[in-house]
Design a protein around this motif. Structure first.
Motif, PDB file in Angstrom:
ATOM      1  N   GLY A   1       0.785  -1.222   0.000  1.00  0.00           N
ATOM      2  CA  GLY A   1       0.000   0.000   0.000  1.00  0.00           C
ATOM      3  C   GLY A   1       0.818   1.274   0.000  1.00  0.00           C
ATOM      4  N   SER A   2       2.147   1.161  -0.004  1.00  0.00           N
ATOM      5  CA  SER A   2       3.001   2.343   0.027  1.00  0.00           C
ATOM      6  C   SER A   2       3.329   2.807  -1.391  1.00  0.00           C
ATOM      7  CB  SER A   2       4.300   2.057   0.787  1.00  0.00           C
ATOM      8  OG  SER A   2       5.102   1.122   0.066  1.00  0.00           O
ATOM      9  N   THR A   3       3.856   4.012  -1.482  1.00  0.00           N
ATOM     10  CA  THR A   3       4.357   4.544  -2.747  1.00  0.00           C
ATOM     11  C   THR A   3       5.869   4.369  -2.778  1.00  0.00           C
ATOM     12  OG1 THR A   3       2.608   6.215  -2.852  1.00  0.00           O
ATOM     13  CG2 THR A   3       4.588   6.601  -4.184  1.00  0.00           C
ATOM     14  N   PRO A   4       6.409   3.588  -3.714  1.00  0.00           N
ATOM     15  CA  PRO A   4       7.868   3.455  -3.797  1.00  0.00           C
ATOM     16  C   PRO A   4       8.510   4.783  -4.198  1.00  0.00           C
ATOM     17  CG  PRO A   4       6.751   1.697  -5.020  1.00  0.00           C
ATOM     18  CD  PRO A   4       5.721   2.737  -4.696  1.00  0.00           C
ATOM     19  N   LEU A   5       9.655   5.082  -3.584  1.00  0.00           N
ATOM     20  CA  LEU A   5      10.426   6.278  -3.918  1.00  0.00           C
ATOM     21  C   LEU A   5      11.716   5.820  -4.602  1.00  0.00           C
ATOM     22  CD1 LEU A   5      10.039   8.263  -0.559  1.00  0.00           C
ATOM     23  CD2 LEU A   5       8.568   8.349  -2.587  1.00  0.00           C
ATOM     24  N   PRO A   6      11.806   5.960  -5.923  1.00  0.00           N
ATOM     25  CA  PRO A   6      12.981   5.471  -6.648  1.00  0.00           C
ATOM     26  C   PRO A   6      14.268   6.108  -6.134  1.00  0.00           C
ATOM     27  CG  PRO A   6      11.215   6.028  -8.160  1.00  0.00           C
ATOM     28  CD  PRO A   6      10.783   6.532  -6.820  1.00  0.00           C
ATOM     29  N   ASN A   7      15.327   5.316  -6.134  1.00  0.00           N
ATOM     30  CA  ASN A   7      16.644   5.764  -5.683  1.00  0.00           C
ATOM     31  C   ASN A   7      17.488   6.073  -6.918  1.00  0.00           C
ATOM     32  OD1 ASN A   7      19.208   6.091  -4.551  1.00  0.00           O
ATOM     33  ND2 ASN A   7      18.822   4.571  -2.957  1.00  0.00           N
ATOM     34  N   GLU A   8      17.749   7.351  -7.160  1.00  0.00           N
ATOM     35  CA  GLU A   8      18.468   7.752  -8.368  1.00  0.00           C
ATOM     36  C   GLU A   8      19.975   7.566  -8.260  1.00  0.00           C
ATOM     37  OE1 GLU A   8      17.353  11.779  -8.957  1.00  0.00           O
ATOM     38  OE2 GLU A   8      15.256  11.337  -9.422  1.00  0.00           O
ATOM     39  N   THR A   9      20.485   7.457  -7.037  1.00  0.00           N
ATOM     40  CA  THR A   9      21.936   7.388  -6.849  1.00  0.00           C
ATOM     41  C   THR A   9      22.389   6.133  -6.108  1.00  0.00           C
ATOM     42  OG1 THR A   9      21.715   8.738  -4.846  1.00  0.00           O
ATOM     43  CG2 THR A   9      22.216   9.888  -6.890  1.00  0.00           C
ATOM     44  N   GLY A  10      21.475   5.238  -5.806  1.00  0.00           N
ATOM     45  CA  GLY A  10      21.823   4.008  -5.093  1.00  0.00           C
ATOM     46  C   GLY A  10      20.865   2.901  -5.477  1.00  0.00           C
ATOM     47  N   LEU A  11      20.763   1.894  -4.611  1.00  0.00           N
ATOM     48  CA  LEU A  11      19.942   0.725  -4.923  1.00  0.00           C
ATOM     49  C   LEU A  11      18.701   0.588  -4.056  1.00  0.00           C
ATOM     50  CD1 LEU A  11      22.683  -2.008  -5.534  1.00  0.00           C
ATOM     51  CD2 LEU A  11      21.498  -0.586  -7.210  1.00  0.00           C
ATOM     52  N   ALA A  12      18.758   0.992  -2.791  1.00  0.00           N
ATOM     53  CA  ALA A  12      17.650   0.766  -1.876  1.00  0.00           C
ATOM     54  C   ALA A  12      16.499   1.720  -2.160  1.00  0.00           C
ATOM     55  CB  ALA A  12      18.121   0.927  -0.433  1.00  0.00           C
ATOM     56  N   VAL A  13      15.316   1.163  -2.458  1.00  0.00           N
ATOM     57  CA  VAL A  13      14.148   1.976  -2.743  1.00  0.00           C
ATOM     58  C   VAL A  13      13.592   2.539  -1.438  1.00  0.00           C
ATOM     59  CG1 VAL A  13      12.547   0.012  -2.602  1.00  0.00           C
ATOM     60  CG2 VAL A  13      11.938   2.018  -3.981  1.00  0.00           C
ATOM     61  N   GLY A  14      13.129   3.789  -1.478  1.00  0.00           N
ATOM     62  CA  GLY A  14      12.457   4.372  -0.326  1.00  0.00           C
ATOM     63  C   GLY A  14      10.965   4.140  -0.416  1.00  0.00           C
ATOM     64  N   ILE A  15      10.228   4.552   0.625  1.00  0.00           N
ATOM     65  CA  ILE A  15       8.780   4.391   0.593  1.00  0.00           C
ATOM     66  C   ILE A  15       8.104   5.575   1.276  1.00  0.00           C
ATOM     67  CG2 ILE A  15       8.677   1.862   0.450  1.00  0.00           C
ATOM     68  CD1 ILE A  15       8.291   1.759   3.443  1.00  0.00           C
ATOM     69  N   ALA A  16       6.857   5.821   0.861  1.00  0.00           N
ATOM     70  CA  ALA A  16       5.998   6.816   1.499  1.00  0.00           C
ATOM     71  C   ALA A  16       4.644   6.169   1.702  1.00  0.00           C
ATOM     72  CB  ALA A  16       5.880   8.062   0.633  1.00  0.00           C
ATOM     73  N   ILE A  17       4.042   6.374   2.873  1.00  0.00           N
ATOM     74  CA  ILE A  17       2.772   5.730   3.162  1.00  0.00           C
ATOM     75  C   ILE A  17       1.987   6.552   4.171  1.00  0.00           C
ATOM     76  CG2 ILE A  17       3.769   4.262   4.989  1.00  0.00           C
ATOM     77  CD1 ILE A  17       1.822   2.046   4.046  1.00  0.00           C
ATOM     78  N   ALA A  18       0.693   6.602   4.001  1.00  0.00           N
ATOM     79  CA  ALA A  18      -0.202   7.297   4.934  1.00  0.00           C
ATOM     80  C   ALA A  18      -1.111   6.271   5.597  1.00  0.00           C
ATOM     81  CB  ALA A  18      -1.030   8.339   4.200  1.00  0.00           C
ATOM     82  N   GLN A  19      -1.288   6.425   6.910  1.00  0.00           N
ATOM     83  CA  GLN A  19      -2.184   5.536   7.651  1.00  0.00           C
ATOM     84  C   GLN A  19      -2.623   6.239   8.930  1.00  0.00           C
ATOM     85  OE1 GLN A  19      -1.429   1.251   7.836  1.00  0.00           O
ATOM     86  NE2 GLN A  19      -1.718   1.307  10.074  1.00  0.00           N
ATOM     87  N   ASP A  20      -3.929   6.199   9.196  1.00  0.00           N
ATOM     88  CA  ASP A  20      -4.493   6.773  10.423  1.00  0.00           C
ATOM     89  C   ASP A  20      -4.085   8.234  10.587  1.00  0.00           C
ATOM     90  OD1 ASP A  20      -5.600   4.271  11.021  1.00  0.00           O
ATOM     91  OD2 ASP A  20      -3.780   3.649  12.073  1.00  0.00           O
ATOM     92  N   GLU A  21      -4.163   8.990   9.500  1.00  0.00           N
ATOM     93  CA  GLU A  21      -3.848  10.417   9.490  1.00  0.00           C
ATOM     94  C   GLU A  21      -2.399  10.714   9.883  1.00  0.00           C
ATOM     95  OE1 GLU A  21      -6.789  12.319  11.899  1.00  0.00           O
ATOM     96  OE2 GLU A  21      -8.326  12.188  10.332  1.00  0.00           O
ATOM     97  N   LYS A  22      -1.541   9.723   9.725  1.00  0.00           N
ATOM     98  CA  LYS A  22      -0.106   9.904   9.917  1.00  0.00           C
ATOM     99  C   LYS A  22       0.584   9.631   8.587  1.00  0.00           C
ATOM    100  CE  LYS A  22      -0.525  10.416  14.425  1.00  0.00           C
ATOM    101  NZ  LYS A  22      -0.189  11.653  15.152  1.00  0.00           N
ATOM    102  N   PHE A  23       1.739  10.268   8.406  1.00  0.00           N
ATOM    103  CA  PHE A  23       2.456  10.152   7.143  1.00  0.00           C
ATOM    104  C   PHE A  23       3.880   9.688   7.430  1.00  0.00           C
ATOM    105  CE2 PHE A  23      -0.807  13.368   6.914  1.00  0.00           C
ATOM    106  CZ  PHE A  23      -1.513  13.010   5.767  1.00  0.00           C
ATOM    107  N   TYR A  24       4.291   8.604   6.747  1.00  0.00           N
ATOM    108  CA  TYR A  24       5.584   7.980   7.003  1.00  0.00           C
ATOM    109  C   TYR A  24       6.433   8.019   5.739  1.00  0.00           C
ATOM    110  CZ  TYR A  24       2.893   6.011  10.906  1.00  0.00           C
ATOM    111  OH  TYR A  24       2.093   5.847  12.015  1.00  0.00           O
ATOM    112  N   ILE A  25       7.680   8.472   5.901  1.00  0.00           N
ATOM    113  CA  ILE A  25       8.641   8.501   4.799  1.00  0.00           C
ATOM    114  C   ILE A  25       9.866   7.703   5.233  1.00  0.00           C
ATOM    115  CG2 ILE A  25      10.146   9.940   3.379  1.00  0.00           C
ATOM    116  CD1 ILE A  25       7.326  10.550   2.732  1.00  0.00           C
TER     117      ILE A  25
END
Length: 428
Positions: free
Chosen positions: A123-147
């Motif tokens: 359910g998260s939004t992948p955040l592409p890594n332009e300079t490395g390999l590990a993908v980041g993520i962004a997700i909202a749940q219960d009116e909180k936002f996680y990056i």
């Protein structure tokens, strides 16, 4: 909105690396109108990391986690966040393609654990890594936002700027008016004196807001405002900028976030002027600051690091009588700084010559105190100016402040075409 930054990594707790990510993110979030009330550092431990996330979610609307998303078993950030949110993890196909392509292009066998770098929370939004390999993520749940962002700054910064910031603007700040900011840059003045000059504006601030920032040798002021349009924001920001510039015309050198050496390179390149330098106690730091700027090749002729007296004599023809002898002023002196600047200018046939000679420490030199520095500015056809500086701090601090102060004097000369008084003394 309130945010909390959670930096993950036992190496941070052990002091093996500095947490520069938190500094960067705090400044960026402040520019977005997001208040950072807490910063947390937690080691690579599943239970403690989960507890840190749960605790942060009780007091913040936005949680930013950096680090712990690499390929090894102690990279647990995504696992811990997934557990707290009650969600599963899966491999993102696009991120996995990037990881596999990396190893194929280098002809290296990929180990299975590298698949972890492509994990995302359901359910998260992948955040592409332009300079490395590990993908980041962004997700909202219960009116909180996680990056979730990588730990290495060279990966974290472009991911936040290019991926996470737009996501926050779209999902977390939808009811907020956009925030517009300008960064004003100052040289030749300390943070405390600058604040004193602007104290009434700072105390009365409401909109735009004024926030000073300081690092070695320079001070910045960020002015920010909320507005429905960029045009409206610019009117307010430019009005405040004009007030500040009027109070500090000899110190405010830019209204964009650039170092003073960038301004000098641009001015001299535009005017077809050239520069050279002779350095003793700064050991090439002045020349490095200039040549690190793109375009400096058009204006910087060259320089000499003349650390020893022998090199001062041999390469820059400083008279022996100035350097050694019972009545000699010594290498750390007004006289030697003047000769160094004039001779390096003549040897390189440049329009301007700069010089530095002093005591960076930690011990005395020529029975002269740590922090005593002489810098000189020579210009073709004009009288050479020499400045006596007295700094406190450690060796690196003294070297950085020396370079920034000398560059400030050069900038002043370039914008005014009038020599500074050679009797000025700077104490910081």
């Amino acid at each position: 909105m309130k945010a909390e930054i959670i930096a993950v990594g036992t190496e941070l707790l052990l002091g093996q690396i500095l947490n520069t990510n938190a500094q960067y993110l705090s400044q960026e979030l402040a520019g977005m109108g997001i208040d950072v009330y807490y910063q947390t550092v937690v080691g690579d431990n599943m239970q403690r990391l989960q507890h840190a996330i749960e605790h942060a979610a009780q007091r913040a609307d936005i949680l930013l986690l950096t680090g712990g998303i690499g390929p090894t078993q102690d990279d647990l950030t995504k696992d811990a966040l997934a557990a707290v949110l009650g969600r599963s993890l899966h491999i993102d196909r696009l991120a996995m393609d990037q990881v596999e392509k990396f190893f194929v292009n280098r002809g290296i066998d990929m180990t299975e654990n590298n698949r972890r770098q492509a994990l995302v929370i359901h359910g998260s939004t992948p955040l592409p890594n332009e300079t490395g390999l590990a993908v980041g993520i962004a997700i909202a749940q219960d009116e909180k936002f996680y990056i979730v962002l990588p730990g290495p700054p060279k990966e974290m910064k472009p991911m936040f700027d290019g991926q996470a910031k737009p996501w926050l603007l779209q999902h977390a700040l939808t009811d907020e008016m956009p925030i517009y900011s300008k960064m004003l840059k100052f040289a030749g003045i300390g943070e405390s004196l600058l604040e004193d000059k602007l104290l009434d504006l700072i105390q009365a601030q409401s909109d735009p807001t004024i926030a000073p920032y300081a690092k070695e040798g320079e001070v910045s002021v960020r002015i920010s405002t909320k507005a429905e349009s960029e045009l409206e924001a610019l009117k307010k920001l430019e009005a405040m900028e004009a007030q500040i510039q009027k109070r500090l015309p000899k110190h405010m050198y830019a209204s964009t976030d650039v170092p003073i050496e960038k301004m000098i390179v641009d001015i001299m390149a535009d005017r077809g002027l050239t520069l050279s330098a002779a350095e003793s106690c700064t050991g090439g730091l002045l020349m490095e600051s200039i040549t690190s700027i793109p375009g400096s090749a058009t204006m910087f002729q060259g320089g000499i690091v003349c650390y020893s007296n022998q090199m001062k004599e041999k390469l820059l023809h400083v008279p022996h009588a100035l350097l050694e002898g019972e009545d000699a002023p010594g290498a750390v002196s007004h006289e030697v700084a003047e000769v160094l600047a004039e001779h390096v200018r003549m040897i390189t046939d440049s329009d301007f010559g700069l010089s530095v000679t002093g005591v960076a420490g930690p011990g005395y030199s020529e029975r002269k105190p740590v922090g005593l520095v002489y810098v000189a500015l020579a210009e073709r056809g004009k009288k050479t100016d020499v400045f006596e500086l007295r700094f406190s701090g450690n060796r690196e601090t003294i070297r950085i402040r020396t370079v920034k102060t000398l560059l400030h004097h050069l900038w002043l000369r370039l914008i005014t075409h009038q020599p500074e008084s050679a009797s000025d003394e700077v104490v910081q």
